[in-house]
Design a protein around this motif. Structure first.
Motif, PDB file in Angstrom:
ATOM      1  N   LYS B  13       0.829  -1.205   0.000  1.00 34.15           N
ATOM      2  CA  LYS B  13       0.000   0.000   0.000  1.00 34.15           C
ATOM      3  C   LYS B  13       0.864   1.257   0.000  1.00 34.15           C
ATOM      4  N   SER B  14       2.050   1.119   0.605  1.00 24.75           N
ATOM      5  CA  SER B  14       2.919   2.287   0.696  1.00 24.75           C
ATOM      6  C   SER B  14       3.500   2.666  -0.664  1.00 24.75           C
ATOM      7  N   GLY B  15       3.208   1.856  -1.697  1.00 23.22           N
ATOM      8  CA  GLY B  15       3.734   2.161  -3.013  1.00 23.22           C
ATOM      9  C   GLY B  15       4.928   1.301  -3.369  1.00 23.22           C
ATOM     10  N   ALA B  34      20.237  -2.767   0.367  1.00 19.54           N
ATOM     11  CA  ALA B  34      20.177  -1.668   1.324  1.00 19.54           C
ATOM     12  C   ALA B  34      18.982  -1.843   2.244  1.00 19.54           C
ATOM     13  N   SER B  35      18.965  -1.091   3.306  1.00 20.04           N
ATOM     14  CA  SER B  35      17.831  -1.098   4.221  1.00 20.04           C
ATOM     15  C   SER B  35      16.583  -0.673   3.458  1.00 20.04           C
ATOM     16  N   GLY B  36      15.529  -1.448   3.605  1.00 20.79           N
ATOM     17  CA  GLY B  36      14.276  -1.118   2.930  1.00 20.79           C
ATOM     18  C   GLY B  36      14.188  -1.617   1.510  1.00 20.79           C
ATOM     19  N   SER B  37      15.118  -2.488   1.092  1.00 24.33           N
ATOM     20  CA  SER B  37      15.088  -2.941  -0.287  1.00 24.33           C
ATOM     21  C   SER B  37      14.176  -4.157  -0.471  1.00 24.33           C
ATOM     22  N   GLY B  38      13.671  -4.729   0.593  1.00 21.98           N
ATOM     23  CA  GLY B  38      12.673  -5.794   0.451  1.00 21.98           C
ATOM     24  C   GLY B  38      13.107  -7.170   0.934  1.00 21.98           C
ATOM     25  N   LYS B  39      14.209  -7.251   1.642  1.00 21.69           N
ATOM     26  CA  LYS B  39      14.733  -8.564   2.038  1.00 21.69           C
ATOM     27  C   LYS B  39      13.781  -9.290   2.996  1.00 21.69           C
ATOM     28  N   THR B  40      13.379  -8.591   4.036  1.00 22.18           N
ATOM     29  CA  THR B  40      12.481  -9.228   4.999  1.00 22.18           C
ATOM     30  C   THR B  40      11.166  -9.625   4.332  1.00 22.18           C
ATOM     31  N   SER B  41      10.668  -8.768   3.453  1.00 23.58           N
ATOM     32  CA  SER B  41       9.422  -9.087   2.759  1.00 23.58           C
ATOM     33  C   SER B  41       9.553 -10.384   1.966  1.00 23.58           C
ATOM     34  N   ILE B  42      10.673 -10.570   1.299  1.00 25.25           N
ATOM     35  CA  ILE B  42      10.873 -11.798   0.516  1.00 25.25           C
ATOM     36  C   ILE B  42      10.784 -13.019   1.422  1.00 25.25           C
ATOM     37  N   PHE B  84      13.827 -15.017  12.863  1.00 28.81           N
ATOM     38  CA  PHE B  84      13.254 -13.708  12.620  1.00 28.81           C
ATOM     39  C   PHE B  84      14.192 -12.590  13.050  1.00 28.81           C
ATOM     40  N   GLN B  85      14.022 -11.442  12.401  1.00 28.29           N
ATOM     41  CA  GLN B  85      14.809 -10.264  12.734  1.00 28.29           C
ATOM     42  C   GLN B  85      14.570  -9.878  14.198  1.00 28.29           C
ATOM     43  N   ASN B  86      13.358 -10.080  14.675  1.00 28.83           N
ATOM     44  CA  ASN B  86      13.088  -9.766  16.087  1.00 28.83           C
ATOM     45  C   ASN B  86      12.648 -11.011  16.865  1.00 28.83           C
TER      46      ASN B  86
ATOM     47  N   LYS D 129       5.062   9.842   6.154  1.00 27.90           N
ATOM     48  CA  LYS D 129       3.628   9.583   6.329  1.00 27.90           C
ATOM     49  C   LYS D 129       3.339   8.147   6.732  1.00 27.90           C
ATOM     50  N   ARG D 130       4.365   7.290   6.770  1.00 23.72           N
ATOM     51  CA  ARG D 130       4.139   5.872   7.063  1.00 23.72           C
ATOM     52  C   ARG D 130       3.936   5.613   8.547  1.00 23.72           C
ATOM     53  N   TYR D 131       3.342   4.469   8.840  1.00 24.85           N
ATOM     54  CA  TYR D 131       3.250   4.024  10.222  1.00 24.85           C
ATOM     55  C   TYR D 131       4.321   2.966  10.479  1.00 24.85           C
ATOM     56  N   LYS D 133       4.492   0.043  11.529  1.00 25.22           N
ATOM     57  CA  LYS D 133       4.337  -1.350  11.107  1.00 25.22           C
ATOM     58  C   LYS D 133       4.577  -1.537   9.616  1.00 25.22           C
ATOM     59  N   HIS D 134       4.647  -0.453   8.889  1.00 25.94           N
ATOM     60  CA  HIS D 134       4.931  -0.568   7.461  1.00 25.94           C
ATOM     61  C   HIS D 134       6.379  -0.227   7.133  1.00 25.94           C
ATOM     62  N   LEU D 135       7.227  -0.261   8.139  1.00 25.95           N
ATOM     63  CA  LEU D 135       8.635   0.053   7.897  1.00 25.95           C
ATOM     64  C   LEU D 135       9.465  -1.220   7.975  1.00 25.95           C
ATOM     65  N   SER D 136      10.607  -1.216   7.311  1.00 28.61           N
ATOM     66  CA  SER D 136      11.530  -2.340   7.451  1.00 28.61           C
ATOM     67  C   SER D 136      12.335  -2.168   8.733  1.00 28.61           C
ATOM     68  N   GLY D 137      13.072  -3.213   9.120  1.00 28.24           N
ATOM     69  CA  GLY D 137      13.836  -3.168  10.355  1.00 28.24           C
ATOM     70  C   GLY D 137      14.784  -1.982  10.416  1.00 28.24           C
ATOM     71  N   GLY D 138      15.538  -1.776   9.347  1.00 29.64           N
ATOM     72  CA  GLY D 138      16.500  -0.688   9.333  1.00 29.64           C
ATOM     73  C   GLY D 138      15.825   0.672   9.349  1.00 29.64           C
ATOM     74  N   GLU D 139      14.684   0.747   8.689  1.00 32.67           N
ATOM     75  CA  GLU D 139      13.957   2.013   8.675  1.00 32.67           C
ATOM     76  C   GLU D 139      13.480   2.376  10.076  1.00 32.67           C
ATOM     77  N   CYS D 140      12.986   1.384  10.801  1.00 34.97           N
ATOM     78  CA  CYS D 140      12.570   1.614  12.186  1.00 34.97           C
ATOM     79  C   CYS D 140      13.736   2.167  12.995  1.00 34.97           C
TER      80      CYS D 140
HETATM   81  N1  LIG Z   1       3.279  -3.871   5.677  1.00 34.26           N
HETATM   82  C1  LIG Z   1       3.872  -2.986   4.865  1.00 34.26           C
HETATM   83  N2  LIG Z   1       3.132  -2.067   4.256  1.00 34.26           N
HETATM   84  C2  LIG Z   1       3.707  -1.167   3.448  1.00 34.26           C
HETATM   85  N3  LIG Z   1       5.025  -1.105   3.190  1.00 34.26           N
HETATM   86  C3  LIG Z   1       5.817  -2.007   3.768  1.00 34.26           C
HETATM   87  C4  LIG Z   1       5.293  -2.994   4.644  1.00 34.26           C
HETATM   88  N4  LIG Z   1       6.316  -3.753   5.087  1.00 34.26           N
HETATM   89  C5  LIG Z   1       7.422  -3.259   4.510  1.00 34.26           C
HETATM   90  N5  LIG Z   1       7.138  -2.212   3.712  1.00 34.26           N
HETATM   91  C6  LIG Z   1       8.077  -1.452   2.905  1.00 34.26           C
HETATM   92  O1  LIG Z   1       8.650  -2.349   2.001  1.00 34.26           O
HETATM   93  C7  LIG Z   1      10.031  -2.087   1.859  1.00 34.26           C
HETATM   94  C8  LIG Z   1      10.816  -3.356   2.119  1.00 34.26           C
HETATM   95  O2  LIG Z   1      10.726  -3.712   3.460  1.00 34.26           O
HETATM   96  P1  LIG Z   1      11.571  -4.898   4.072  1.00 34.26           P
HETATM   97  O3  LIG Z   1      11.196  -5.037   5.495  1.00 34.26           O
HETATM   98  O4  LIG Z   1      11.414  -6.093   3.197  1.00 34.26           O
HETATM   99  O5  LIG Z   1      13.045  -4.317   3.926  1.00 34.26           O
HETATM  100  P2  LIG Z   1      14.413  -4.979   4.333  1.00 34.26           P
HETATM  101  O6  LIG Z   1      15.154  -5.179   3.076  1.00 34.26           O
HETATM  102  O7  LIG Z   1      14.195  -6.150   5.218  1.00 34.26           O
HETATM  103  O8  LIG Z   1      15.088  -3.796   5.135  1.00 34.26           O
HETATM  104  P3  LIG Z   1      15.966  -3.823   6.484  1.00 34.26           P
HETATM  105  O9  LIG Z   1      17.314  -4.195   6.084  1.00 34.26           O
HETATM  106  O10 LIG Z   1      15.910  -2.375   6.905  1.00 34.26           O
HETATM  107  O11 LIG Z   1      15.311  -4.744   7.440  1.00 34.26           O
HETATM  108  C9  LIG Z   1      10.375  -0.977   2.803  1.00 34.26           C
HETATM  109  O12 LIG Z   1      10.487   0.216   2.043  1.00 34.26           O
HETATM  110  C10 LIG Z   1       9.202  -0.881   3.716  1.00 34.26           C
HETATM  111  O13 LIG Z   1       8.954   0.450   4.055  1.00 34.26           O
END
Ligand SMILES: Nc1ncnc2c1ncn2[C@@H]1O[C@H](COP(=O)(O)OP(=O)(O)OP(=O)(O)O)[C@@H](O)[C@H]1O
Ligand SMILES: Nc1ncnc2c1ncn2[C@@H]1O[C@H](COP(=O)(O)OP(=O)(O)OP(=O)(O)O)[C@@H](O)[C@H]1O
Ligand SMILES: [Mg+2]
Ligand SMILES: [Mg+2]
Lengths: 227, 357, 232, 357, 227
Positions: B13-15, B34-42, B84-86, D129-131, D133-140
């Motif tokens: 939803k965040s784009g 990089a941080s926020g590149s999507g690793k955890t999501s994968i 898990f990361q946490n 503008k994000r909350y 829970k929508h951030l990655s670990g590093g972003e937090c």
């Molecule tokens: N539930 C969500 N809703 C919207 N956006 C999200 C959500 N979860 C993650 N994101 C966004 O998706 C992107 C990837 O997040 P992810 O957690 O996969 O990053 P990451 O590679 O694990 O980063 P890090 O190294 O900081 O942990 C980030 O930009 C994050 O803001």
């Protein structure tokens, strides 16, 4: 306090405990489903559960009587098949208490399950434990404080239940006269409500004891175990 | 041969858009980005915690997820272990029960991960009766690692498993991982920001950026081709070299690196485990001839393979049998008249070398 | 000390004191346990209609007795027991009406009355007011009690400056007094029909007790508590 | 001069005993120790989250806690900023509100930490503008850092603030920290397992082990004296030199160090703040004469002042106007025939130099 | 439904909403204190709060009457000083509903505050925000779902409140006859309960609507805002 009063106290305890035991399993199930699942008819279930909360207890009792009375569909079935009756019996009082306190119990349990972190449930599943076992081993123990609180709430509400009980169980001395019925009956006699004070105090101390027990159990749990 | 095939498309939803495709075999593969590149999501999509909009996840010919044929295997049957990361330890269970929670749930592997062994390696034997809230950050992390390993999964996903551990623990846990994974032969995904961990631990690397796979391949190749782009730290890429053999000469130790001898800093405990030396690109001095009367002990002869300019600095890849990156100034490049193909000495101070087991 | 026989009496709650006394007398004499279920007549009637095992039903009015009699087999019935309606007020009230018309006085803001739609005391009160042509005029002053005791509580607690209750109920209260006693001419005859119900596990003691209730011994007690005995 | 004085005794139910005493001035001090040695506990007691059995915490002559006189200043008045090991972002507030939450709460510092600047350095401008829970670990982690910095505290406690960030971000955030802390002049405690971070970032170090202070002092000294015990490989003490003046010559920048010219790595933004260069002892190559045809650009002539043998390595203190430590092997010492008083060139790669503002 | 029935519906709404508004501030305060503070007399407060739960509502109503009735200490004071009366008035019904539903509200709010992570409150304080502001800006918003749930529960309970209401407010047609009183009055007639069905359905739908509103509000909050 007279022996009759003591009987009322014993009966109230028996009724309240039975009521809690009757409702607990389904309350846990419904509470879990309401907290963790999303499905179509959810609001319907919620409304059904809440019904006894919004209806005057007398009306609830009347409905129970229609259903579980000797001529009611369930009542007559039980009577014919098992020679077992619920109405005008302490079981009727327990049923009334269970029904009236059910919404409170479900609510408490529901909010307990809601506050269990879903990620912990995921973690459990990722270790190969299926949804049901995860429920038993993770969700249930983590919600146990809230479930306990729900039981105590239901217990307390049962101790005070009057309207539905007098309808389905009747006010039969030495059989269905719980504390509230005894208080009511005392209020109807010459001495008046004043002679009811010991019973009022008794009701209060029963609930105090249950609350304190609850606190102790809770404190021994993992949640408040600090430093 | 075990294979994990991943094919994911998801729009947050965040784009943020995720569009990832890769296959890995029974090997350790880093996901780097990089941080926020999507690793955890994968990883969370592979494990089944998040459902992607489209895609497919196949492990050992078992389809775990397929949006087209509406297959979505429950998490508990995917047999994928996640660290898990946490942490996510169960707060109501003590450490021992946490560890035993998923024990032998997946039956394939029968050895080397009994409770005792795991506790010993992770140094958590003394914590078995504790509850998670009474553990330190690093202790939690170790228990979480143990818990997942004991469930003997068919694939392993690790999200920064060693982030808050000190080097000594990191090393011993990594070795244990290495041995278990060698034995289990399962696909393993390893997420870490620590370049040297990635280099030492994973044979393959997938680089992701903004939700897309940037490149994928052998870790060594990735470092050769993309090192400077990926690791943008001030000291340049880290060089990690295999030690072929070790030699003791009086008080000094020497190692053979692709046939060339190199003096090591004094090691206290000699070990018969595989060893590496590690140093950053900025530690590598280049010179066109061997120099005497200098404290630098090591001169490795090599051939320049690549020259990359980055932020007014020069990164040079020298092939000494394996690739060594050196980071120098533009002035130095001019003075040395560096060109691709020319021979050059890499001078590395013994004191700059770090020995990693 | 369980007795060999037992029987179940459903009785209107206004009979609580008197029946308990009679029960005690009877149990002393006979080898029978008597259980009495006190509640509002409407509750009792409904319980009987939905299958409660009652041997004897004493209703506070004819209507509920009639309702039960229509649907259940009745072995015996009598209408001997009666009562009287009264207008009462607190002892310390400033204005004390002496006839029903005085209730129109604006100093009386609220008049307590048992629910005239179903509770017997209310039905009788309504009848009395109708016969004096005051019903419509007093409508806006009513505060409705769910039973007689509740109605009296309104007066005791200041919810109403006057109200209609049975004479027997007022006897229990010591903070009120009777201002007007209504005769049967205005309120109609107030009866407590006693029904002996046909029941599956009937025994002879039931009839025995039913008869005892109208024995001189029992009637004496009823009179003591302020009840009226109709001799038809 | 700001001082944080800490004196803590605490016995955990688990049997773990904490017994910690130290004082730090307005400087960055690392607490270094193995996992579970009590680092997090120390910070949480200083901040007031945990109450120690006995002890005293004094900041700038304000007694924050004293078990003897029963003083226990509320957390909110301690003016101590904490960056927690696990972020603790407010889940119901978006990133921007999280950042602004404690803004300028403590009024001492007025500049260099406005919202815009913080967002830019931490690269979180696009997340406002994000909350959480929508951030990655590093972003937090970055948002948590920003939130604490914006509250302009009088002391700063950081528990692994950079654990899950990649090197590039680490560098830029560290530089920002450096600059802010230089300006604020507040005592800062920094917990990290990353050796090079500790070395680069903190001037002083406190080593804890099993709840006790093992040693405390200048990071360089600690490294020199305890390095091998604490870290698997130490690069020797860190050299930190004042830059007298700066000179631009074409694409390169030069600095004057005690009258001698030294080439700096390219700096992007020239600044008129005080600057230092920093490099570790192991980066210093010694040679007896000036060498050409080598990528090393800098040759500082100096006189040997001290020679220390440590764990079969040699530490040499060279006086080039200020003292520079060099760490070399015993073999190198023998070859160069190093003696106290002899002249020697210190060769330092430009790429080894780190500029600290 | 007759105009009298509609009046009952309007009145019930008015009473229930007022009851919630009356009790909310102190319920939030007490709920917070019970959840987050430890002190000596805690169990006493808890018992006091739970009193209306264990007592038969009629007894609760009686006690209220003794206190707030025209002859009670508070009631007579209010009457003489402000010419303002609570008993036998819709305000009395609101008071009765408030008191009877108070324990439910406090419980719900308490458990909401309990599940707010104390570490977040610490984090807020460490940013220089004092305890009170932390309560307002962190604890309160994070507990808001539970507070909302507590309000809905209290609302539903108020819609169904009978015993205490009839005691203190009395059943005055067109003034204090709420839905349950109207149903009860219908149930007392011989035609009986059947004519009460429209009102029963009305009570049910009122509580349904409140529940659905609650769900919607909750879903728009941060908690359930997924993916
Ligand atoms: N539930 C969500 N809703 C919207 N956006 C999200 C959500 N979860 C993650 N994101 C966004 O998706 C992107 C990837 O997040 P992810 O957690 O996969 O990053 P990451 O590679 O694990 O980063 P890090 O190294 O900081 O942990 C980030 O930009 C994050 O803001
Ligand atoms: N609440 C508690 N009760 C009992 N023991 C505790 C508690 N919190 C921490 N401990 C113990 O105290 C010791 C120190 O914990 P602490 O969190 O301070 O370690 P740490 O140095 O921060 O470790 P890490 O680097 O792993 O985060 C650990 O052994 C831990 O198990
Ligand atoms: Mg991540
Ligand atoms: Mg820690």
């Amino acid at each position: 306090m007279s022996t009759q009063d003591w009987f009322a106290v014993r009966l109230s305890l028996q009724v309240a405990i039975t009521a809690v035991i009757i409702s607990l399993p389904s309350a846990v199930l419904i509470g879990y489903i309401l907290a963790k699942r999303r499905f179509r008819g959810k609001w319907l279930i919620q409304n059904l559960v809440n019904l006894p909360l919004v209806l005057p207890p007398v009306v609830t009792g009347y409905m129970l009587l229609v259903c579980f009375g000797p001529y009611g569909p369930v009542g007559s079935f039980l009577a014919h098949t098992f020679h077992f009756r619920i109405a005008f019996n302490w079981l009727g009082a327990a049923l009334a208490s269970a029904v009236v306190s059910y919404p409170l119990m479900v609510r408490s349990i529901r909010s307990a399950f809601s506050s269990v972190d879903s990620k912990l449930e995921f973690a459990s599943e990722s270790l190969g434990i299926n949804k049901f076992k995860t429920f038993l081993q993770i969700s249930l123990p983590l919600a146990s404080n809230g479930i306990l609180a729900g039981c105590l709430l239901a217990f307390a509400r049962s101790i005070g239940e009057f309207g539905a009980t007098i309808m389905i169980a009747g006010d039969i001395p030495d059989q269905t006269r719980t504390i509230p019925l005894a208080i009511y009956s005392l209020a109807n006699t010459i001495g008046g409500i004043k002679s009811g004070w010991p019973l009022v105090l008794m009701a209060i101390s029963l609930s105090s004891i249950s609350l304190i027990c609850g606190e102790i159990l809770e404190r021994r749990g993992w949640r408040n175990d600090n430093s | 041969m075990t294979i994990l095939e991943v094919d994911l498309c998801h729009q947050f939803k965040s784009g943020f858009e995720l569009d990832i495709h890769f296959k890995i075999k029974n090997q350790i593969t880093s996901i780097f980005g990089a941080s926020g590149s999507g690793k955890t999501s994968i990883t969370s999509m592979i494990a089944g915690l998040t459902k992607p909009n489209h895609g497919k996840v196949i492990l050992n010919k078992r389809t775990l997820f397929d949006s087209y044929s509406h297959i979505d295997v429950p998490i508990s049957q995917r047999k994928i272990g996640i660290i898990f990361q946490n942490h996510l330890l169960f707060p109501h269970l003590d450490v021992k029960s946490n560890l035993q929670y998923g024990i032998r749930r997946f039956s394939r592997h029968q050895s080397s991960t009994d409770l005792l062994r795991v506790c010993e390696v992770l140094e958590i034997s003394h914590l078995l009766k504790r509850y998670p809230k009474h553990l330190s950050g690093g202790e939690c992390q170790r228990v979480a690692i143990g818990r997942t390993l004991l469930s003997s999964p068919e694939a392993l996903l690790m999200d920064e498993p060693l982030a808050s551990l000190d080097d000594r623990l990191k090393d011993s846990i990594l070795n244990y991982f290495d041995r278990i994974l060698e034995e289990w032969q399962i696909p393993t995904i390893f997420i870490s920001h620590n370049q040297s961990l990635v280099q030492r631990f994973s044979s393959h690397t997938i680089v992701v950026d903004h939700g897309k796979v940037l490149s994928t391949g052998l870790t060594a190749d990735i470092i050769e081709n993309h090192g400077p782009d990926i690791w943008k730290s001030a000291k340049g890429p880290i060089n990690l070299l295999d030690i072929d053999s070790l030699e003791q000469d009086g008080e000094s130790s020497y190692a053979l690196i692709c046939g060339q001898k190199i003096q090591l800093p004094s090691i206290n405990q000699a070990s018969n485990q595989k060893m590496y030396i590690q140093f950053s690109a900025s530690d590598v001095v280049l010179s066109s001839n061997i120099i005497v009367n200098i404290s630098t002990r090591n001169h490795l002869l090599g051939v320049v393979r690549r020259i990359v300019e980055q932020n007014s600095n020069i990164l040079v890849a020298i092939d000494v049998g394996t690739i060594i990156w050196s980071k120098i100034t533009m002035g130095a490049q001019k003075d040395l008249q560096l060109k691709i193909g020319c021979q050059i000495y890499c001078m590395i101070k013994t004191q700059s070398l770090e020995i990693v087991i | 000390n369980k007795k060999s026989n037992n029987l179940m009496v459903f009785a209107a709650s206004s009979l609580t004191d008197v029946l308990n006394e009679i029960k005690a007398d009877y149990e002393e004499e006979y080898d029978t346990d008597i259980t009495i279920n006190f509640a509002g007549s409407s509750t009792l009637a409904r319980q009987i209609l939905y299958g409660a095992n009652a041997d004897i039903f004493i209703s506070a009015n004819k209507a509920w007795a009639h309702e039960v009699a229509q649907k259940k087999a009745i072995l015996k019935r009598n209408n001997i027991l009666g009562n009287q309606l009264a207008v009462i007020a607190r002892l310390d009230s400033v204005y004390k009406p002496s006839k029903l018309k005085d209730l129109l006085n604006p100093k009386i803001q609220h008049i307590a009355i048992a629910d005239p739609q179903g509770v017997p005391a209310g039905v009788y009160a309504k009848k009395a007011l109708m016969s004096h042509g005051l019903w419509q005029q007093l409508q806006h002053k009513f505060i409705i009690g769910s039973d007689v005791r509740h109605t009296m509580a309104y007066i005791e607690n200041g919810g109403a400056q006057a109200g209609f209750v049975y004479v027997t109920d007022q006897l229990i209260s010591n903070s009120t007094n009777i201002l007007i006693t209504l005769g049967s001419s205005s309120s109609g005859i107030i009866e407590y029909p006693m029904l002996l119900l046909k029941n599956s596990n009937q025994n002879s003691d039931t009839t025995l007790f039913f008869d005892y209730l109208v024995s001189d011994e029992a009637l004496q007690v009823f009179r003591k508590h302020g009840f009226i005995i109709h001799t038809h």
